[in-house]
Design an enzyme around this catalytic site. Structure first.
Site, PDB file in Angstrom:
ATOM      1  N   LYS A  49     -47.945 -23.097-130.347  1.00 32.03           N
ATOM      2  CA  LYS A  49     -47.331 -21.795-129.932  1.00 32.03           C
ATOM      3  C   LYS A  49     -46.882 -20.715-130.537  1.00 32.03           C
ATOM      4  O   LYS A  49     -47.140 -19.666-130.988  1.00 32.03           O
ATOM      5  CB  LYS A  49     -46.609 -21.938-128.493  1.00 32.03           C
ATOM      6  CG  LYS A  49     -46.278 -20.989-127.621  1.00 32.03           C
ATOM      7  CD  LYS A  49     -45.464 -21.312-126.501  1.00 32.03           C
ATOM      8  CE  LYS A  49     -46.252 -22.225-125.495  1.00 32.03           C
ATOM      9  NZ  LYS A  49     -45.101 -22.858-124.677  1.00 32.03           N
TER      10      LYS A  49
ATOM     11  N   ARG B 271     -38.978 -21.611-125.563  1.00 37.09           N
ATOM     12  CA  ARG B 271     -40.369 -22.119-125.058  1.00 37.09           C
ATOM     13  C   ARG B 271     -40.508 -23.488-126.246  1.00 37.09           C
ATOM     14  O   ARG B 271     -40.315 -23.139-127.349  1.00 37.09           O
ATOM     15  CB  ARG B 271     -41.268 -21.362-125.191  1.00 37.09           C
ATOM     16  CG  ARG B 271     -40.799 -19.918-124.824  1.00 37.09           C
ATOM     17  CD  ARG B 271     -41.971 -18.757-125.182  1.00 37.09           C
ATOM     18  NE  ARG B 271     -43.355 -18.914-124.583  1.00 37.09           N
ATOM     19  CZ  ARG B 271     -44.307 -18.299-124.951  1.00 37.09           C
ATOM     20  NH1 ARG B 271     -44.280 -17.291-125.700  1.00 37.09           N
ATOM     21  NH2 ARG B 271     -45.346 -18.486-124.225  1.00 37.09           N
TER      22      ARG B 271
ATOM     23  N   GLY C 145     -46.973 -29.881-119.486  1.00 40.32           N
ATOM     24  CA  GLY C 145     -45.977 -30.821-118.825  1.00 40.32           C
ATOM     25  C   GLY C 145     -44.842 -31.466-119.526  1.00 40.32           C
ATOM     26  O   GLY C 145     -44.142 -32.101-119.265  1.00 40.32           O
TER      27      GLY C 145
ATOM     28  N   MET D 110     -42.292 -29.656-121.340  1.00 38.84           N
ATOM     29  CA  MET D 110     -40.942 -29.124-121.044  1.00 38.84           C
ATOM     30  C   MET D 110     -41.263 -27.803-120.383  1.00 38.84           C
ATOM     31  O   MET D 110     -42.204 -27.037-120.986  1.00 38.84           O
ATOM     32  CB  MET D 110     -40.127 -29.064-122.130  1.00 38.84           C
ATOM     33  CG  MET D 110     -38.452 -28.873-121.898  1.00 38.84           C
ATOM     34  SD  MET D 110     -37.595 -27.849-122.903  1.00 38.84           S
ATOM     35  CE  MET D 110     -38.053 -26.491-122.676  1.00 38.84           C
TER      36      MET D 110
ATOM     37  N   ARG E 219     -54.422 -19.489-127.605  1.00 38.34           N
ATOM     38  CA  ARG E 219     -54.743 -20.735-128.204  1.00 38.34           C
ATOM     39  C   ARG E 219     -56.190 -20.958-127.869  1.00 38.34           C
ATOM     40  O   ARG E 219     -56.814 -20.362-126.870  1.00 38.34           O
ATOM     41  CB  ARG E 219     -53.951 -21.890-127.532  1.00 38.34           C
ATOM     42  CG  ARG E 219     -53.952 -22.000-126.131  1.00 38.34           C
ATOM     43  CD  ARG E 219     -53.261 -23.142-125.747  1.00 38.34           C
ATOM     44  NE  ARG E 219     -53.347 -23.293-124.259  1.00 38.34           N
ATOM     45  CZ  ARG E 219     -52.271 -23.578-123.520  1.00 38.34           C
ATOM     46  NH1 ARG E 219     -51.259 -24.143-123.982  1.00 38.34           N
ATOM     47  NH2 ARG E 219     -52.444 -23.617-122.246  1.00 38.34           N
TER      48      ARG E 219
ATOM     49  N   HIS F  50     -65.523 -56.347-113.843  1.00 37.64           N
ATOM     50  CA  HIS F  50     -66.571 -56.527-113.287  1.00 37.64           C
ATOM     51  C   HIS F  50     -67.223 -54.982-112.579  1.00 37.64           C
ATOM     52  O   HIS F  50     -68.214 -54.248-113.151  1.00 37.64           O
ATOM     53  CB  HIS F  50     -67.017 -57.366-112.158  1.00 37.64           C
ATOM     54  CG  HIS F  50     -68.361 -57.562-111.571  1.00 37.64           C
ATOM     55  ND1 HIS F  50     -68.602 -56.652-110.340  1.00 37.64           N
ATOM     56  CD2 HIS F  50     -69.565 -58.108-112.089  1.00 37.64           C
ATOM     57  CE1 HIS F  50     -69.837 -56.856-109.874  1.00 37.64           C
ATOM     58  NE2 HIS F  50     -70.578 -57.949-111.099  1.00 37.64           N
TER      59      HIS F  50
ATOM     60  N   SER G  78     -75.042 -59.249-133.417  1.00 36.11           N
ATOM     61  CA  SER G  78     -74.708 -58.123-132.554  1.00 36.11           C
ATOM     62  C   SER G  78     -73.200 -58.470-132.049  1.00 36.11           C
ATOM     63  O   SER G  78     -73.231 -59.658-131.633  1.00 36.11           O
ATOM     64  CB  SER G  78     -75.622 -57.884-131.628  1.00 36.11           C
ATOM     65  OG  SER G  78     -75.099 -57.153-130.532  1.00 36.11           O
TER      66      SER G  78
ATOM     67  N   CYS H 172     -72.791 -54.488-129.250  1.00 34.80           N
ATOM     68  CA  CYS H 172     -73.141 -54.301-127.704  1.00 34.80           C
ATOM     69  C   CYS H 172     -71.977 -54.521-126.758  1.00 34.80           C
ATOM     70  O   CYS H 172     -72.220 -54.477-125.395  1.00 34.80           O
ATOM     71  CB  CYS H 172     -74.216 -55.415-127.221  1.00 34.80           C
ATOM     72  SG  CYS H 172     -73.757 -57.128-127.437  1.00 34.80           S
TER      73      CYS H 172
ATOM     74  N   TYR I  28     -76.895 -50.157-135.660  1.00 36.49           N
ATOM     75  CA  TYR I  28     -76.888 -49.291-134.524  1.00 36.49           C
ATOM     76  C   TYR I  28     -75.531 -49.691-133.658  1.00 36.49           C
ATOM     77  O   TYR I  28     -74.950 -50.680-133.938  1.00 36.49           O
ATOM     78  CB  TYR I  28     -78.412 -49.944-133.696  1.00 36.49           C
ATOM     79  CG  TYR I  28     -78.325 -51.209-133.288  1.00 36.49           C
ATOM     80  CD1 TYR I  28     -77.667 -51.621-132.099  1.00 36.49           C
ATOM     81  CD2 TYR I  28     -78.682 -52.215-134.017  1.00 36.49           C
ATOM     82  CE1 TYR I  28     -77.624 -52.866-131.568  1.00 36.49           C
ATOM     83  CE2 TYR I  28     -78.908 -53.588-133.624  1.00 36.49           C
ATOM     84  CZ  TYR I  28     -78.326 -53.932-132.309  1.00 36.49           C
ATOM     85  OH  TYR I  28     -78.178 -55.113-132.077  1.00 36.49           O
TER      86      TYR I  28
HETATM   87  P1  ADP Z   1     -46.421 -23.119-121.211  1.00 35.88           P
HETATM   88  O1  ADP Z   1     -46.682 -23.661-122.454  1.00 35.88           O
HETATM   89  O2  ADP Z   1     -46.172 -24.090-120.165  1.00 35.88           O
HETATM   90  O3  ADP Z   1     -47.473 -21.883-120.956  1.00 35.88           O
HETATM   91  P2  ADP Z   1     -44.833 -20.771-121.855  1.00 35.88           P
HETATM   92  O4  ADP Z   1     -43.483 -21.104-122.950  1.00 35.88           O
HETATM   93  O5  ADP Z   1     -45.949 -20.306-122.520  1.00 35.88           O
HETATM   94  O6  ADP Z   1     -44.854 -22.423-121.335  1.00 35.88           O
HETATM   95  O7  ADP Z   1     -44.095 -19.759-120.877  1.00 35.88           O
HETATM   96  C1  ADP Z   1     -44.178 -20.224-119.445  1.00 35.88           C
HETATM   97  C2  ADP Z   1     -44.214 -18.875-118.831  1.00 35.88           C
HETATM   98  O8  ADP Z   1     -43.094 -17.785-119.156  1.00 35.88           O
HETATM   99  C3  ADP Z   1     -45.433 -18.097-118.956  1.00 35.88           C
HETATM  100  O9  ADP Z   1     -46.148 -17.540-118.088  1.00 35.88           O
HETATM  101  C4  ADP Z   1     -45.304 -17.122-120.023  1.00 35.88           C
HETATM  102  O10 ADP Z   1     -46.012 -15.845-120.156  1.00 35.88           O
HETATM  103  C5  ADP Z   1     -43.705 -16.832-119.594  1.00 35.88           C
HETATM  104  N1  ADP Z   1     -42.824 -16.408-120.805  1.00 35.88           N
HETATM  105  C6  ADP Z   1     -42.439 -17.063-122.004  1.00 35.88           C
HETATM  106  N2  ADP Z   1     -41.815 -16.131-122.764  1.00 35.88           N
HETATM  107  C7  ADP Z   1     -41.636 -15.015-122.271  1.00 35.88           C
HETATM  108  C8  ADP Z   1     -41.082 -13.795-122.678  1.00 35.88           C
HETATM  109  N3  ADP Z   1     -40.509 -13.735-123.764  1.00 35.88           N
HETATM  110  N4  ADP Z   1     -41.135 -12.877-121.861  1.00 35.88           N
HETATM  111  C9  ADP Z   1     -41.663 -12.935-120.645  1.00 35.88           C
HETATM  112  N5  ADP Z   1     -42.145 -14.001-120.377  1.00 35.88           N
HETATM  113  C10 ADP Z   1     -42.363 -15.027-120.799  1.00 35.88           C
HETATM  114 MG    MG Z   2     -47.910 -20.771-121.834  1.00 33.27          MG
END
Ligand code: ADP
Ligand code: MG
Ligand code: MG
Length: 927
Positions: free
Chosen positions: A43, A112, A121, A123, A355, A474, A808, A875, A895
């Site tokens: 990110k 973030r 998932g 954080m 990404r 199995h 094999s 195998c 193989y």
């Molecule tokens: P994930 O990795 O779960 O996508 P993110 O860090 O990308 O988590 O963010 C979760 C949500 O919060 C996303 O919808 C993102 O667009 C929003 N968000 C993150 N940072 C900002 C920010 N600076 N301003 C507005 N929205 C934000």
């Molecule tokens: Mg995101």
């Protein structure tokens, strides 16, 4: 938390050269760039790269992964990290002309997480950080009261959950309670006054559960949030995700602190997510969803239904065009399909993330082809744009989850990919009966575990669900061979075969109830979902494989036991059969009685008589397989499994004998059908038959059948079995050769441990070959070799190679015998082992290169010392697993052999392994 705190002196020890811990981005330039995923996380690297490209990105800074590693080692960050963070914050405040959480125009930020590989998932993001009792009022004055209070209550909720570890439900209870009290349905219907009350109650929740007040100091909020992100690297969800995806535990995550932009400021604001191409189908179209007047996760949370992204063109054409322009540029820049997030604040567009997008196998192939056409990537790069396992998508039905309600009942092992939707049955016979009555019936066979006795039911079922057993149980092995969906070892499913019901999550399911299985993820889903058909002939797939295949230097064969599977394997591009298990041929209708007679015979004469009846049946199967593999080698293994596998269980016989005298006529009749293959014709026969059957079963009983009377030990103690099989093989070979089919039989002796065993069996095979060739006045070229599946065999491979013309590696048994794990029972141990990090992966699914792999290497070297042209293959189930295929390639095998449905995957994995070496680089694989 898995960190240890060291004494103060250690923590204070400073480094002589200062590490750059914090990377700023904003105002058109960033300290970092897109290549720095190791340091900035995916990110952070994306935000830096977008900033450098002059795109509208809210400014901020990234605290790099080294700070996280340090935190994990010491339980705290060093002072240097704090100092650099404060300096960056200062810079951000100056740039924005705002102060974090202070003044009449307070700066608010998001915090973030972001590791090198995206880990959904790990954080939850914290938004609106910097709000407190004062700044919320300032915000209310500047913007709108309702918006300000809503942002504040969101902060307390997110902060409370993520940083202070308070259950989400605690906050939801308060929020839902308020909605009830005010008699409203939607979140948005709560007014400022109500939200203010929610805030006060939220604070009480915090006080009660965290034993402290919600921090009013914005800087303290920031420090606490940062450290919580670092700790989240080691939470259970994150550890679990890394295990499944084979990501190292040592990388650590970065933390991104970024100025907030608000999509919830009113009707000219909004937020959304999208892809530059359709991630499900690969179609080149702008794809995504958005919501006006919404913040962050609102789009995906399901509270409101988001709108298709093309609608944005009508609402805000300028913003829409700008977004299309930016994302097109991003795709060109990264040379890959992008998955992006954006927010519109008061009509102004901001990019929040980009990404390389995750996609289905179908989409992966299509996007790779398109991008070569568009000149974005080379064909060599395209080869790496598809994960070998993704090719399953073309071969098996998939669940169509669009717009369907998904209730996951349980999760088991993804034993055999694809999808199956059907009505449950609990016995193989019920499955056959139901499909017999209605050929279109879709049934799912649910068992504690399956045995060879269930084959007929597995054949007609759409999918198999078992509550016990692992990846090489199995059920798993057989279904993979059939290309049929299987979820195995779903421990939460409590199967009662007698009562014909299963219990899961407190619900009871009876015969006839509908369930859906996803063998690709291991999900067991309630109800009847739709499925999408497989498309193995897809021309785009063919074109893609046409690029990959020329790189491949090792052959890919299939494990196939019957002509139908051999034909299937050829269609998927198999270049021969690496394992034809002769015992599987015996499970056919008319064969099993003869097979059983052979086993029940307690003297050579009777056994020979039974074998004589089996000979023509087996010969016919070989003829079919040879024809299907015209021009390609076929490795046939002589009889391998312990014989009692073909007989009824000892316990069952004992019960039947004990209860026979009290049985009703109807029950007796059922028993007669059951034992008809053993000679039962009428109820009167049972009294004598059952005890004699039990006597033989007792004779054959072994405490450790896997280490017992099986493999070449059978052929040595009962040479007439090997004789019959060799005769069937060579008679079939001569017969098809006469028809002009090019046949290349390779006779494989299982479970040898010594040269003498090998010599014993090779003598029989060679003698019979000579006899048959003399009788039929025709010869065919053939090889006699062995399976290496015992550590001893690997150690004395130089000896064994004196007689064996090929090796094999039977890596299922070699894993079992090297680890001393029973592959049928290992599921009692493995989950804990993996959980505790004692073993990284199931060694039956992914070849254990450090242990078992060493034996494979050693046996290859020693074998070839004796016989330099020794042909070597694998195998076991590993022959279709990408990382294991790469290992086989590097070991110098000729193989790999795998289930027909894994042939495509193995072909691509082998091509990628060779291409990596040839091109010197990995062609930019997406992860
Ligand atoms: P994930 O990795 O779960 O996508 P993110 O860090 O990308 O988590 O963010 C979760 C949500 O919060 C996303 O919808 C993102 O667009 C929003 N968000 C993150 N940072 C900002 C920010 N600076 N301003 C507005 N929205 C934000
Ligand atoms: Mg995101
Ligand atoms: Mg074996």
């Amino acid at each position: 938390m898995a960190t240890t705190t060291l004494p103060e002196a250690e923590v204070l020890e400073t480094k002589t050269t200062t590490t750059k811990y914090v990377y700023f981005f904003g105002d058109g330039k960033a300290d970092g760039n897109g290549k720095m995923k190791d340091v900035l996380g995916g990110k952070g690297a994306g935000l830096a790269e977008m900033t450098n490209a002059g795109l509208p990105v809210p400014p901020g800074f990234t605290i790099q992964t080294e700070a996280c590693r340090e935190y994990m080692r010491r339980g705290a960050v060093s002072r240097e990290v704090d100092a650099q963070m404060d300096a960056a914050l200062d810079k951000l405040e100056k740039l924005q002309g705002q102060k974090l959480g202070k003044g009449d125009n307070p700066l608010l930020v998001s915090v973030r997480s972001g590791a090198k590989f995206s880990m959904p998932g790990m954080m939850d993001t914290i938004l609106n950080l910097g709000l407190n009792d004062h700044s919320v009022e300032a915000l209310a004055k500047r913007a709108a009261a309702r918006f300000a209070y809503d942002s504040y209550r969101r902060l307390i909720q997110m902060f409370g959950n993520v940083v202070l570890d308070i259950e989400k439900a605690e906050f939801e209870e308060v929020f839902d309670g308020k909605k009830k009290q005010k008699k409203v349905k939607l979140d948005t219907e709560l007014d400022s006054k109500a939200l203010k009350e929610v805030i006060e109650e939220y604070k009480k929740v915090v006080k009660k559960h965290a034993k402290r007040d919600f921090p009013q100091d914005a800087h303290e909020q920031l420090v606490m949030a940062r450290d919580a992100v670092f700790r989240s690297w080691n939470n259970d969800r994150a550890k679990h995700y890394r295990r499944i995806n084979n990501i190292s535990d040592d990388l650590g995550t970065a933390v991104n602190v970024q100025a907030m932009v608000f999509g919830n400021l009113g009707e000219t604001s909004g937020t959304g997510v999208g892809f530059t191409r359709n991630p499900a189908t690969g179609t080149k179209e702008f794809y995504g969803e958005f919501l006006m007047n919404a913040q962050g996760e609102d789009v995906v949370s399901g509270v409101r239904t988001p709108v298709h992204i093309t609608e944005l063109e009508k609402i805000m054409p300028d913003v829409y065009n700008q977004l299309r322009d930016i994302t097109t540029r991003l795709e060109k820049h990264y040379k890959d399909m992008q998955d992006f997030e954006f927010t519109i604040q008061d009509g102004k567009l901001y990019m929040l993330q980009t990404r390389n997008g995750k996609r289905t196998g179908l989409a992966a192939v299509r996007v790779a082809l398109q991008m070569v056409d568009e000149g974005l990537i080379t064909k060599e790069e395209a080869i790496f744009r598809v994960e070998p396992n993704q090719l399953y998508d073309f071969l098996v039905p998939r669940l169509d989850e669009k717009g369907q309600k998904i209730e996951v009942l349980a999760k088991g092992l993804p034993a055999s990919p694809g999808a199956a939707v059907g009505q449950i049955v609990f016995t193989a016979d019920d499955a056959v009966e139901k499909v017999g009555r209605d050929r279109k019936a879709a049934v799912i066979l649910v068992r504690g575990e399956t045995t060879p006795e269930d084959i007929h039911g597995m054949e007609v079922a759409k999918g198999i669900l078992t509550s016990r057993g692992g990846m090489t149980s199995h059920a798993a092995v057989v279904t993979r061979g059939m290309g049929k969906c299987c979820v195995a070892g779903a421990g939460d499913v409590d199967v009662n075969e007698k009562a014909r019901e299963m219990r899961v999550k407190g619900q009871v399911f009876k015969e006839g109830d509908w369930i859906s299985l996803d063998g690709t993820t291991g999900r067991v889903i309630k109800g009847k979902l739709n499925t999408l058909d497989p498309s193995p002939d897809d021309p785009e797939l063919q074109k893609f494989m046409g690029w990959a295949d020329p790189y491949r230097t090792i052959k890919v064969r299939a494990n196939a036991d019957i002509p139908r599977d051999a034909i299937q394997a050829r269609a998927f591009g198999a270049e021969g059969i690496g394992l034809c298990r002769t015992e599987h041929m015996f499970f056919g209708e008319q064969k099993i009685p003869n097979m059983r007679a052979m086993i029940l015979a307690d003297n050579e004469k009777d056994r020979r008589a039974a074998l004589k009846k089996l000979l023509p049946l087996q010969r016919n199967d070989f003829i079919g397989v040879f024809r299907a593999m015209d021009g390609f080698p076929v490795t046939i293994r002589t009889l391998d499994p312990p014989l009692h596998e073909f007989l009824p269980s000892r316990e069952e016989l004992m019960v039947n004998i004990a209860t026979l005298s009290q049985m009703s006529a109807k029950d007796k009749k059922e028993l007669v059908t059951k034992y008809k293959d053993y000679g039962a014709k009428a109820a009167g026969d049972l009294k004598k038959l059952l005890p004699s059957l039990l006597a033989r079963v007792e004779q054959l009983h072994e405490f450790n059948p896997m280490l017992g009377h099986r493999g070449c030990r059978l052929g040595i103690t009962y040479p007439e079995i090997t004789e019959m099989q060799a005769r069937a093989i060579f008679e079939a070979a001569v017969a098809v050769a006469k028809d002009g089919v090019k046949v290349i039989p390779e006779v494989m002796i299982p479970l040898t441990a010594t040269l003498k065993e090998m010599a014993n069996q090779a003598e029989i095979v060679n003698r019979v070959a000579k006899e048959v060739f003399a009788e039929k006045e025709r010869t065919v070229d053939y090889l006699v070799g062995t399976m290496i599946e015992l550590p001893r065999a690997a150690l004395v491979a130089d000896e064994i190679a004196k007689e064996a013309q090929f090796f094999s590696f039977g890596t299922n048994d070699l894993t079992q015998t090297t680890w001393g794990f029973s592959r049928d029972d290992v599921n009692k141990i493995l989950p804990t082992y993996i959980e505790e990090g004692i073993i990284k992966q199931d060694p039956f699914a992914v070849l254990d290169q450090d242990g078992v792999g060493q034996l494979v290497k050693l046996a290859t070297e020693r074998g070839r010392k004796t016989r330099s042209n020794l042909k070597i293959g694998i195998c076991g189930e590993h022959g279709g697993e990408p990382s294991s295929v790469e290992f086989c390639y590097k070991t110098g095998m000729n193989y790999v052999s795998c289930s027909p449905f894994r042939v495509l995957t193995a072909r691509l994995a082998a091509a990628q392994a060779a291409a990596t070496e040839k091109l010197g680089v990995e062609g930019g694989r997406t992860k």
